[in-house]
Design a protein around this motif. Structure first.
Motif, mmCIF file in Angstrom:
data_model
loop_
_atom_site.group_PDB
_atom_site.id
_atom_site.type_symbol
_atom_site.label_atom_id
_atom_site.label_comp_id
_atom_site.label_asym_id
_atom_site.label_seq_id
_atom_site.Cartn_x
_atom_site.Cartn_y
_atom_site.Cartn_z
ATOM 1 N N PRO A 169 0.801 -1.231 0.000
ATOM 2 C CA PRO A 169 0.000 0.000 0.000
ATOM 3 C C PRO A 169 0.831 1.277 0.000
ATOM 4 N N GLN A 170 1.984 1.287 0.693
ATOM 5 C CA GLN A 170 2.816 2.498 0.731
ATOM 6 C C GLN A 170 3.418 2.832 -0.638
ATOM 7 N N SER A 171 3.359 1.886 -1.603
ATOM 8 C CA SER A 171 3.815 2.181 -2.969
ATOM 9 C C SER A 171 2.926 3.252 -3.607
ATOM 10 N N ASP A 172 1.641 3.266 -3.246
ATOM 11 C CA ASP A 172 0.733 4.303 -3.760
ATOM 12 C C ASP A 172 1.161 5.692 -3.302
ATOM 13 N N PHE A 173 1.719 5.795 -2.060
ATOM 14 C CA PHE A 173 2.114 7.102 -1.539
ATOM 15 C C PHE A 173 3.308 7.650 -2.321
ATOM 16 N N TYR A 174 4.227 6.764 -2.716
ATOM 17 C CA TYR A 174 5.376 7.184 -3.537
ATOM 18 C C TYR A 174 4.883 7.778 -4.855
ATOM 19 N N ALA A 175 3.980 7.052 -5.522
ATOM 20 C CA ALA A 175 3.456 7.529 -6.809
ATOM 21 C C ALA A 175 2.689 8.834 -6.634
ATOM 22 N N ILE A 218 6.236 16.170 0.874
ATOM 23 C CA ILE A 218 6.225 15.508 -0.435
ATOM 24 C C ILE A 218 7.444 14.586 -0.561
ATOM 25 N N ASP A 219 8.604 15.050 -0.098
ATOM 26 C CA ASP A 219 9.797 14.198 -0.134
ATOM 27 C C ASP A 219 9.616 12.959 0.746
ATOM 28 N N GLU A 220 8.897 13.111 1.854
ATOM 29 C CA GLU A 220 8.642 11.958 2.724
ATOM 30 C C GLU A 220 7.751 10.936 2.014
ATOM 31 N N LEU A 221 6.757 11.418 1.269
ATOM 32 C CA LEU A 221 5.902 10.503 0.501
ATOM 33 C C LEU A 221 6.724 9.718 -0.516
ATOM 34 N N MET A 222 7.763 10.358 -1.075
ATOM 35 C CA MET A 222 8.587 9.731 -2.127
ATOM 36 C C MET A 222 9.838 9.051 -1.570
ATOM 37 N N ALA A 223 9.897 8.830 -0.269
ATOM 38 C CA ALA A 223 11.106 8.230 0.320
ATOM 39 C C ALA A 223 11.445 6.909 -0.389
ATOM 40 N N GLN A 228 10.112 4.407 5.297
ATOM 41 C CA GLN A 228 10.367 5.830 5.529
ATOM 42 C C GLN A 228 9.176 6.701 5.131
ATOM 43 N N ARG A 229 8.196 6.103 4.466
ATOM 44 C CA ARG A 229 7.000 6.860 4.061
ATOM 45 C C ARG A 229 5.930 6.771 5.148
ATOM 46 N N PRO A 230 4.930 7.670 5.129
ATOM 47 C CA PRO A 230 3.796 7.492 6.046
ATOM 48 C C PRO A 230 3.193 6.110 5.821
ATOM 49 N N GLN A 231 2.737 5.460 6.898
ATOM 50 C CA GLN A 231 2.309 4.073 6.802
ATOM 51 C C GLN A 231 0.842 3.897 6.429
ATOM 52 N N THR A 232 0.003 4.920 6.698
ATOM 53 C CA THR A 232 -1.430 4.778 6.408
ATOM 54 C C THR A 232 -1.989 6.088 5.878
ATOM 55 N N GLY A 327 6.653 5.084 19.765
ATOM 56 C CA GLY A 327 5.786 3.912 19.776
ATOM 57 C C GLY A 327 4.750 3.973 18.676
ATOM 58 N N ALA A 328 4.145 5.168 18.491
ATOM 59 C CA ALA A 328 3.137 5.335 17.440
ATOM 60 C C ALA A 328 3.748 5.179 16.054
ATOM 61 N N ARG A 329 4.974 5.693 15.857
ATOM 62 C CA ARG A 329 5.623 5.600 14.552
ATOM 63 C C ARG A 329 6.075 4.173 14.236
ATOM 64 N N ASN A 330 6.267 3.367 15.269
ATOM 65 C CA ASN A 330 6.728 1.992 15.066
ATOM 66 C C ASN A 330 5.600 0.981 15.268
ATOM 67 N N SER A 331 4.346 1.399 14.972
ATOM 68 C CA SER A 331 3.195 0.532 15.240
ATOM 69 C C SER A 331 3.243 -0.757 14.428
ATOM 70 N N ASN A 332 3.982 -0.763 13.309
ATOM 71 C CA ASN A 332 4.076 -1.979 12.496
ATOM 72 C C ASN A 332 5.147 -2.937 13.006
ATOM 73 N N THR A 333 6.028 -2.440 13.877
ATOM 74 C CA THR A 333 7.054 -3.285 14.481
ATOM 75 C C THR A 333 6.662 -3.472 15.941
ATOM 76 N N LEU A 334 5.900 -4.516 16.218
ATOM 77 C CA LEU A 334 5.186 -4.634 17.487
ATOM 78 C C LEU A 334 6.106 -4.656 18.708
ATOM 79 N N LYS A 335 7.198 -5.415 18.640
ATOM 80 C CA LYS A 335 8.074 -5.508 19.811
ATOM 81 C C LYS A 335 8.713 -4.158 20.130
#
Length: 547
Positions: A169-175, A218-223, A228-232, A327-335
């Motif tokens: 899904p984060q591939s859409d943010f790059y585009a 915009i640069d963050e979206l294209m990381a 490195q991009r927003p996750q959702t 913690g919020a930024r690493n929500s996809n890395t549970l541990k």
């Protein structure tokens, strides 16, 4: 109407996928198409089959054509268009689909100024099967073992992971970020240079109208890396809410008035330095600790944080907030998320949200004792938090502990009129408990209190389900049709098929059962209904026993 004249299996697959995707999506800025709108035609005397797809025609001009005629867009228009596109993507991603081919040519500017997103031939469902294929693909679009992942590539707009057949899904943010650069620079992306060290596109000198906060985003979206991009889409929408104020602050900070004021403050700071020295030293130590933690040097960071607390105990909230954000930024890395939330609580044990978030992470890690303990700590600090009660109820619900779940849902409802999700879920549990009239009363109460489309769809589904169990078939059918019109819910289609059968509407029931069988769903009820209909279908073809 699109007509496919080619017989390539890959092209046919994408064509059929577009039809299935459009059936699942319901948005005014996405073309609509139904099951009847996809059909095949075999012309006389020609040995080929034509596949045809009918969909709404979106009036307007695609942005590739528009930008060539009108040139670069302003910052205000960029923010408006970005907001529109992310809201469309939010619906798409929440339907467990990602587009894979966002670019100016696939975005239509309608006469009323709204943007529409088209061409869903490359879209994919976000399923465990797809993720297994991506995981197995080894970074290519060729066949690895028993899997094959098809790469969809648009030059200059497709990220590296998608080129390698590993789109997420984060591939859409790059585009999306690349599309914004094309629009705000008015320049073809192929003519822009790339930083050899970072891999980032060099474009800001051609978009002087864009302030630094928006350019950074915009640069963050294209990381280059997806992590490195927003996750959702939710995180992007939250950032977009804050951007206008950040832009105002940036303009103020770079103005001449601010620079003169800054020098004045420096002089005043020197005069008052004696009185402010201790907090300043504590702030410096906290800043150094944050840098060390960002570099994953936790042990050294803790030393700086502990020293800051000795100098200024008020630093605890700043340190706790820092760990909460990590913690919020690493929500996809549970541990990692769990460790950061635990550190946030260590430095500020009065943070209600940190306890609730830690409980949620523990649930994902299947650490049940941790879940219950942290929700209980949250209740002690804020007894009237319906959100925390709802979170604990969901935990019990997912574990099949329905009695405990019902108790927590009821407490959440008593605490706030906003607890509509709790009303919806409690209504469903009442149906499973065969208390159909109670389920109907709850669903009707929820419908009076909310305008949220997805919640209304779920409440109408529960209403229809309960009436179906009470054999009030016509009423059940009406409610379930309302549910499917509001949101294409798989469970609502499965129930609607049963109501249609009971009313002897056999042809309609067959079509609805087909949707129930092919649409994505992990719900236990849906799996049971599918199993029932499949057993019936197989039973129709079992030959009679030999005499």
């Amino acid at each position: 109407m699109k007509v496919l004249k080619w017989g390539s299996p890959k092209i046919v697959e994408m064509f059929e996928r577009e039809s299935k995707t459009l059936r699942l999506l319901s948005h005014p800025c996405i073309p609509k198409s139904t099951m009847d709108d996809f059909f095949t035609v075999t012309p006389n005397k020609f040995p080929l089959t034509l596949r045809c797809l009918v969909m709404d025609k979106i009036e307007g001009e695609n942005l590739q054509e528009w930008i060539e005629l009108n040139g670069q867009i302003s910052q205000s228009l960029a923010l408006d268009w970005l907001q529109q596109l992310v809201e469309i993507l939010d619906l798409i991603h929440h339907t467990e689909i990602f587009h894979r081919d966002i670019k100016p040519a696939n975005i239509i500017l309608q006469p009323d100024g709204r943007l529409a997103l088209v061409d869903f031939g490359g879209a994919r469902r976000i399923t465990d099967t797809y993720l297994a294929k991506v995981s197995a693909s080894g970074g290519t679009s060729t066949r690895p073992g028993n899997y094959e992942v098809t790469a969809v590539v648009s030059t200059c707009y497709t990220p590296l992971e998608q080129i390698n057949g590993k789109a997420i899904p984060q591939s859409d943010f790059y585009a999306l970020g690349r599309t914004l650069v094309r629009l705000i620079t008015g320049t073809s992306l192929i003519s822009l240079s790339t930083d050899q060290k970072t891999g980032k596109l060099i474009w800001r000198d051609k978009a002087q109208q864009i302030d630094k906060p928006l350019a950074d985003f915009i640069d963050e979206l294209m990381a280059p890396l997806p992590a490195q991009r927003p996750q959702t889409t939710e995180l992007i929408l939250q950032r977009l809410e804050k951007l206008p104020q950040q832009i105002k602050n940036y303009r103020l900070a770079t103005s001449k008035v601010f620079k003169y004021s800054k020098y004045t403050l420096i002089v005043l700071g020197i005069i008052g330095g004696i009185f402010l020295s201790l907090p300043l030293v504590a702030n410096y130590l906290v800043a150094q600790g944050r840098k060390l933690e960002a570099a994953n040097n936790t042990q050294q960071a803790q030393k700086f944080f502990n020293l800051a607390l000795k100098i200024s105990p008020q630093s605890n909230r700043t340190i706790s907030s820092f760990y909460f954000e990590r913690g919020a930024r690493n929500s996809n890395t549970l541990k990692a998320a769990k460790r950061y939330y635990e550190l946030a609580i260590k430095y500020n044990n009065q943070d209600v949200d940190a306890y609730s978030n830690l409980a949620y992470v523990c649930e994902k890690l299947n650490q049940d004792d941790c879940v219950i303990k942290n929700y209980e700590n949250s209740f002690k600090l804020k007894p009237d938090s319906w959100e925390a009660r709802y979170g604990l109820a969901l935990f019990y619900d997912n574990r099949g502990m329905y009695d405990l779940a019902q108790k927590q849902y009821q407490l959440a409802i008593q605490m706030s009129r906003e607890a509509i999700p709790a009303i919806n879920n409690l209504s469903r549990l009442k149906i499973l408990d065969k208390k159909y009239n109670s389920a109907i009363a709850l669903a009707q109460e929820g419908l009076k209190e909310t305008d949220n489309v997805k919640l209304k769809s779920s409440l109408y589904k529960n209403l229809g389900w309960a009436k179906l169990e009470l054999k009030r078939y016509a009423e059940a059918k009406a409610d379930l049709e309302k549910s499917t019109k509001l949101d294409a819910r798989t469970d609502a289609y499965c129930l609607l098929a049963q109501a249609q059968e009971a009313l002897n509407e056999i042809n309609d029931a067959r079509l609805t059962w087909e949707i129930c069988l092919i649409a994505e769903s992990n719900q236990q009820e849906v799996q049971e209904w599918r199993l029932q209909i499949l057993k019936r279908l197989l039973g129709e073809f079992v030959p009679p026993p030999s005499p």
